[in-house]
Enzyme design. Structure first.
Site, PDB file in Angstrom:
ATOM      1  N   ASP A 171      -0.951  22.161 -12.593  1.00  0.00           N
ATOM      2  CA  ASP A 171      -1.446  21.027 -13.366  1.00  0.00           C
ATOM      3  C   ASP A 171      -0.873  21.194 -14.772  1.00  0.00           C
ATOM      4  O   ASP A 171      -1.306  22.044 -15.546  1.00  0.00           O
ATOM      5  CB  ASP A 171      -2.976  21.042 -13.390  1.00  0.00           C
ATOM      6  CG  ASP A 171      -3.568  19.885 -14.198  1.00  0.00           C
ATOM      7  OD1 ASP A 171      -2.824  19.243 -14.963  1.00  0.00           O
ATOM      8  OD2 ASP A 171      -4.790  19.644 -14.082  1.00  0.00           O
ATOM      9  N   TYR A 223      -9.892  21.761 -15.208  1.00  0.00           N
ATOM     10  CA  TYR A 223     -10.481  20.438 -15.395  1.00  0.00           C
ATOM     11  C   TYR A 223     -11.746  20.344 -14.556  1.00  0.00           C
ATOM     12  O   TYR A 223     -11.713  20.525 -13.339  1.00  0.00           O
ATOM     13  CB  TYR A 223      -9.479  19.355 -15.026  1.00  0.00           C
ATOM     14  CG  TYR A 223     -10.045  17.958 -15.073  1.00  0.00           C
ATOM     15  CD1 TYR A 223     -10.748  17.496 -16.185  1.00  0.00           C
ATOM     16  CD2 TYR A 223      -9.891  17.088 -13.998  1.00  0.00           C
ATOM     17  CE1 TYR A 223     -11.291  16.227 -16.225  1.00  0.00           C
ATOM     18  CE2 TYR A 223     -10.416  15.804 -14.030  1.00  0.00           C
ATOM     19  CZ  TYR A 223     -11.121  15.384 -15.139  1.00  0.00           C
ATOM     20  OH  TYR A 223     -11.659  14.122 -15.171  1.00  0.00           O
ATOM     21  N   ARG A 270       0.804  -1.222   0.000  1.00  0.00           N
ATOM     22  CA  ARG A 270       0.000   0.000   0.000  1.00  0.00           C
ATOM     23  C   ARG A 270       0.841   1.280   0.000  1.00  0.00           C
ATOM     24  O   ARG A 270       0.497   2.234  -0.696  1.00  0.00           O
ATOM     25  CB  ARG A 270      -0.977  -0.007   1.184  1.00  0.00           C
ATOM     26  CG  ARG A 270      -1.823   1.254   1.295  1.00  0.00           C
ATOM     27  CD  ARG A 270      -3.068   1.022   2.142  1.00  0.00           C
ATOM     28  NE  ARG A 270      -2.784   0.408   3.408  1.00  0.00           N
ATOM     29  CZ  ARG A 270      -2.363   1.054   4.491  1.00  0.00           C
ATOM     30  NH1 ARG A 270      -2.139   2.355   4.456  1.00  0.00           N
ATOM     31  NH2 ARG A 270      -2.156   0.409   5.617  1.00  0.00           N
ATOM     32  N   LYS A 329      -2.825  10.517 -19.443  1.00  0.00           N
ATOM     33  CA  LYS A 329      -2.846  11.225 -20.712  1.00  0.00           C
ATOM     34  C   LYS A 329      -1.528  11.041 -21.468  1.00  0.00           C
ATOM     35  O   LYS A 329      -1.123   9.900 -21.710  1.00  0.00           O
ATOM     36  CB  LYS A 329      -3.188  12.693 -20.477  1.00  0.00           C
ATOM     37  CG  LYS A 329      -4.401  12.910 -19.569  1.00  0.00           C
ATOM     38  CD  LYS A 329      -5.656  12.232 -20.056  1.00  0.00           C
ATOM     39  CE  LYS A 329      -6.926  12.681 -19.362  1.00  0.00           C
ATOM     40  NZ  LYS A 329      -7.032  12.393 -17.920  1.00  0.00           N
TER      41      LYS A 329
END
Length: 385
Positions: free
Chosen positions: A179, A106, A53, A204
């Site tokens: 971003d 976004y 994790r 992306k």
């Protein structure tokens, strides 16, 4: 391993920092899927791995490549999606903290800030971050803890001056997070321009093949905020899966081939579509008439990215009809893959969207640009008959 200090970023990406498998001598590093690891007889974990994790060897390898490309002193941190990476930045703030975000960004992140962010006690001011006067007026010295910018911003492709925004944020005691999903480290390295954090939806163009969901943060400094991000990722189980990290590392190897090709295609399409009789406006930072062209030319080193939008004469109905008639372009959400995608964004974002109803968002892939233009030209003509 060879000395990589003199290697270009293209070489570092292509060979994943030159790593090979020390056991088999394979030129492709192995995929590590284990979720748990043996303790030493004295109960220690000298391998450096405890549980899947918080950590994984394949994830570490992929993070190292991205950190090198972004020149990130603190390193990089992979998350299960771009949204998971971005919201970790917001969750690392305290209730009552103030942050500034773009009016156009976004849509899923904007929605999260308007709902979950405010529910958790964050105060958010949305402004046009490409307007430095608006940005400065929105920042509250001592109160604003994070300035979030997206450049070029999705889907209007406005451009924020990263260096100037960093100066404004730092003067007020805030951090700047960028971003950079639609730029990629091939075009822009925000940390070198003064940003504290750079975020990518690695789904992306970093991955480039539309087959792995991933997000990443890269940090300028390993400070307490960076440590808090690591704690949030581990505590919320938001780490990327090792197989997705393996796919992402594979995609990064061709980034410096794909990104320039896709940027050239986007530039070509923007220039041609700007003269098209059925297009009222083209939004692309590479066009001299774009309001952010000068800033983009300064901070986007090798082209203006792979994304553009067009506004179609005839309004929403003509835009939707155009998207319905393409053949080579694919009607799909997302961006940055090797296949070219087209989407009517206002339909996706729904009520309250700042996206014009006549706008089509285009993600240029690696197909023949003449074929891409012909397909759009025929679709535009058919939609206006």
């Amino acid at each position: 391993m060879s000395d990589t200090s003199s290697w270009s970023k293209a070489s570092l990406a292509a060979q994943a920092l030159g790593r090979t498998d020390p056991v088999t001598k394979a030129v492709v590093p192995p995929l590590h899927l284990a979720t748990t690891y043996l303790r030493d007889p004295d109960n220690a974990y000298r391998s450096g791995f405890v549980y899947g994790r918080p950590d994984n060897a394949t994830i570490r390898d992929t993070e190292a490549v991205i950190a090198a490309l972004e020149e990130a002193e603190a390193g990089a941190m992979l998350f299960g999606s771009g949204t998971a990476a971005a919201t970790a930045c917001f969750l690392a703030l305290d209730p009552g903290d103030h942050m500034v975000a773009p009016a156009v960004m976004y849509w899923a992140l904007r929605k999260w800030l308007l709902t979950e962010g405010r529910r958790l006690g964050l105060e958010v001011t949305f402004v046009e971050t490409d307007d430095l006067g608006q940005l400065e007026a929105a920042i509250r010295p001592g109160k604003t803890k994070l300035v979030w910018v997206e450049t070029p911003s999705n889907p209007l492709w406005t451009v924020t001056d990263i260096e100037a925004a960093a100066a404004l944020a730092h003067r007020a005691g805030a951090r700047l997070a960028v971003d950079s999903t639609c730029a990629s480290p091939f075009h822009t390295r925000p940390l070198s321009l003064g940003a504290d954090i750079v975020m990518h939806s690695a789904t992306k163009i970093l991955n480039g093949h539309s087959d792995a969901l991933a997000g990443v943060l890269a940090g300028a400094k390993a400070d307490e905020y960076w440590a808090r991000l690591a704690t949030i990722r581990s505590g919320m189980g938001a780490i990327l899966g090792p197989f997705e990290a393996y796919l992402l590392q594979r995609g990064l190897k061709t980034l410096y081939v794909r990104a320039p090709a896709q940027a050239r295609a986007a530039q070509d399409l923007a220039e041609r579509l700007a003269r098209h009789p059925q297009v009222s406006r083209v939004l692309y930072p590479g066009l001299p008439q774009h309001p952010g062209h000068e800033v983009a030319a300064r901070q986007m080193e090798k082209g203006f990215g792979f994304m553009l939008s067009v506004q179609v004469r005839g309004g929403e109905a003509a835009a939707i009809a155009t998207a319905a008639r393409v053949g080579l372009w694919k009607r799909a959400t997302s961006l940055g893959g090797v296949e070219s995608l087209i989407e009517h964004r206002a339909s996706i974002e729904g009520p309250g969207t700042p996206c014009p109803a006549d706008l089509l968002r285009l993600s240029a892939g690696i197909e023949d640009v003449d074929d891409l233009y012909r397909d759009l030209d025929e679709a535009l003509a058919a939609a206006h008959r």
